[in-house]
Scaffold this active site. Structure first.
Site, short mmCIF file in Angstrom:
data_model
loop_
_atom_site.label_atom_id
_atom_site.label_comp_id
_atom_site.label_asym_id
_atom_site.label_seq_id
_atom_site.Cartn_x
_atom_site.Cartn_y
_atom_site.Cartn_z
N CYS A 44 25.42 25.38 14.09
CA CYS A 44 24.38 24.39 14.40
C CYS A 44 22.99 25.61 15.06
O CYS A 44 22.40 25.86 14.13
CB CYS A 44 24.68 23.79 15.74
SG CYS A 44 23.54 22.36 16.30
N HIS A 49 30.03 21.30 14.73
CA HIS A 49 30.85 22.17 15.70
C HIS A 49 32.13 22.05 15.80
O HIS A 49 33.01 21.43 16.37
CB HIS A 49 30.28 21.75 17.33
CG HIS A 49 28.85 21.74 17.55
ND1 HIS A 49 28.30 23.08 17.82
CD2 HIS A 49 27.79 20.92 17.42
CE1 HIS A 49 27.11 23.05 17.89
NE2 HIS A 49 26.78 21.74 17.49
N GLU A 79 34.36 23.96 17.00
CA GLU A 79 34.69 24.68 18.16
C GLU A 79 34.87 23.46 19.26
O GLU A 79 35.60 23.65 20.43
CB GLU A 79 33.91 25.77 18.56
CG GLU A 79 32.64 25.29 19.59
CD GLU A 79 31.33 24.90 18.23
OE1 GLU A 79 31.77 24.95 17.14
OE2 GLU A 79 30.26 24.76 18.77
#
Lengths: 297, 195
Positions: B78, B171, B173
């Site tokens: 991002c 994302h 994560e």
């Protein structure tokens, strides 16, 4: 999002709070201030009608920022734009959603619209941040769908003592839950006034299920670093920047201090030649009726 | 294997957790000298304007160029992708140019338009299902000739690699799915062996 039978805010909304970690969210009242904040390295701006110090001074009913101001601020910057709605004023929240603000702060800084009920935050397609003074209040707001919690502190006071009290209460409350045996959790939930599923979850995880930021009284780089060392994951600065003598410089210094919060050499360097901080208020001398933090429950 | 996570601002802690779960040692990096001895680096999600200001203030631009030139892999998600791209639009802003792509910021809209999706990535040559969370996400508008697309959403590249630089507009994560981080750890391992 559903975690072990527990309903909390959507992952994408908690995710935006994750993206703001280690950052500074700055209160702004117009496009010009928003640009200064972005240029100083703010991770987001918070649109409001008047900064808390002025609300405190001028009195009267404090409401959502005028729509035109919010649009001007959205035009002026590329970082997320948050805006405040009054506690319980779900129509102000509906208007903010229609405007496409990135986060709504259901905030005690504005005059409450409802003395009993907060907004049902699950009913919205955009996330909410809410203030809390202790763990019970934080878990009630998370149970209503808040995707981020911040300490209330005492907004517009320039005095960090209340933010410290609230952060210690939340962090200490979480720590306590991790030490309790299962049979004590229901009584603890009753004492806290918090949903038992959230109490169990926090006891197991040792943290809140959403990010925990700090607000209310941060006026210096040292204040920001103090809150970060106490466990805050990012910082809101309200009156502290635009009520100081050199907002751009102070904003930059607070951004640096929030990133390098454990590095005293950096903190010393960025704290030099900042000009005058906003004047502070001795919060213990404020009358109960003048406290903003006691709004909401 | 020691992998740094640029910890100036953003969701660096979640990247560190994912890397640790893949068996790597994760190191938070706030100053350029902390890049010494690292085998790879993650540039996390966050606000790209904030990241750039903090990077410039601390001399991270030449330090990351040198880190890349030394053959050490870098993974940007991002805002991290925006910082690593060749060109950035809406608005135009400085970027490191370590991967030959053009990126448009906030290209799906504001937070109201953030979304989740499931898809498939080609990781180490194998099709792998992945979970994707897009938050005020950028879009890759142009891929240079040396850039390999690793995953697409509705026909648009959302994950790509050029040499030792890996990027994603989403994302990984934020999910419990470690596939993308495992892939990056593999890139880092291979680069360390080659060096």
């Amino acid at each position: 999002m559903d975690t072990d039978g527990l309903r909390i805010a959507d992952r994408k909304h908690i995710g935006l709070a994750e993206m703001l970690k280690g950052g500074v969210i700055m209160d702004v009242t117009n496009a010009e201030q928003a640009k200064i904040a972005e240029d100083a390295g703010a991770a987001a701006v918070m649109a409001l009608e008047r900064v808390p110090a002025d609300i405190r001074k001028d009195g009267g009913v404090a409401r959502m920022s005028p729509v035109r101001k919010i649009k001007e601020i959205q035009q002026a910057v590329t970082i997320p734009v948050m805006a405040k709605a009054r506690i319980g004023h779900f129509v102000e929240a509906q208007i903010l959603e229609a405007l496409g603000v990135d986060y709504i702060d259901e905030s005690e800084v504005l005059t409450p619209a409802d003395e009993h009920f907060h907004i049902d935050k699950f009913a919205f397609r955009i996330p909410f941040v809410c203030g809390a003074r202790d763990l019970g209040e934080a878990l009630r707001r998370i149970g209503e769908g808040a995707a981020m919690i911040r300490t209330k502190g005492e907004a517009g006071s320039g005095n960090i003592v209340e933010a410290v009290r609230h952060m210690r209460a939340v962090v200490g409350g979480v720590r306590r839950l991790t030490t309790l045996p299962p049979e004590e959790l229901m009584t603890e939930a009753k004492t806290l006034g918090a949903p038992i599923e959230l109490v169990r979850w926090v006891g197991k995880a040792g943290k809140l299920p959403v990010p925990n930021f700090s607000a209310g009284g941060i006026a210096t780089p040292a204040d920001a670093a103090l809150m970060m060392q106490l466990g805050a994951e990012a910082i809101f600065v309200g009156s502290g920047i635009f009520k100081s003598s050199d907002p751009a410089r102070r904003a930059k210094a607070i951004v640096q201090a929030t990133t390098h919060f454990k590095d005293a050499d950096v903190l010393a360097r960025v704290s030099e030649e900042l000009g005058e901080a906003m004047p502070g208020i001795e919060t213990s001398k404020l009358a109960e009726k003048d406290l903003l933090q006691t709004r909401g429950w | 294997m020691r992998i740094g996570v640029l910890a100036l601002q953003g969701d660096f802690a979640l990247h560190a957790r994912a890397l640790e779960r893949c068996g790597a040692e994760a190191v938070e990096v706030r100053k350029p000298e902390e890049l010494a001895g690292l085998d790879g680096l993650v540039v996390p999600g966050g606000e790209s304007t904030t990241l750039l200001k903090l990077m410039e203030a601390w001399g991270f631009v030449p330090a990351l160029e040198a880190f890349h030139a030394a053959g050490r892999p870098i993974f940007g998600t991002c805002a991290g992708l925006i910082v690593l791209a060749r060109e950035v639009e809406s608005p135009r802003q400085f970027s490191l140019g370590l991967i030959d792509v053009s990126v448009e910021r906030n290209a799906y809209g504001r937070q109201r338009e953030s979304f989740e999706a499931r898809g498939e990535a080609r990781l180490c040559g194998r099709p792998t299902p992945i979970e994707m969370v897009f938050i005020r996400a950028p879009r890759i508008r142009r891929l240079g000739p040396g850039v390999e697309s690793l995953a697409e959403l509705r026909g648009e590249t959302v994950m790509a690699r050029q040499g030792t630089v890996l990027v994603a507009t989403f994302h990984p994560e934020l999910t419990d799915d470690l596939a993308v981080h495992r892939h990056f750890c593999e890139l880092v391992r291979r680069a360390a062996v080659a060096a």
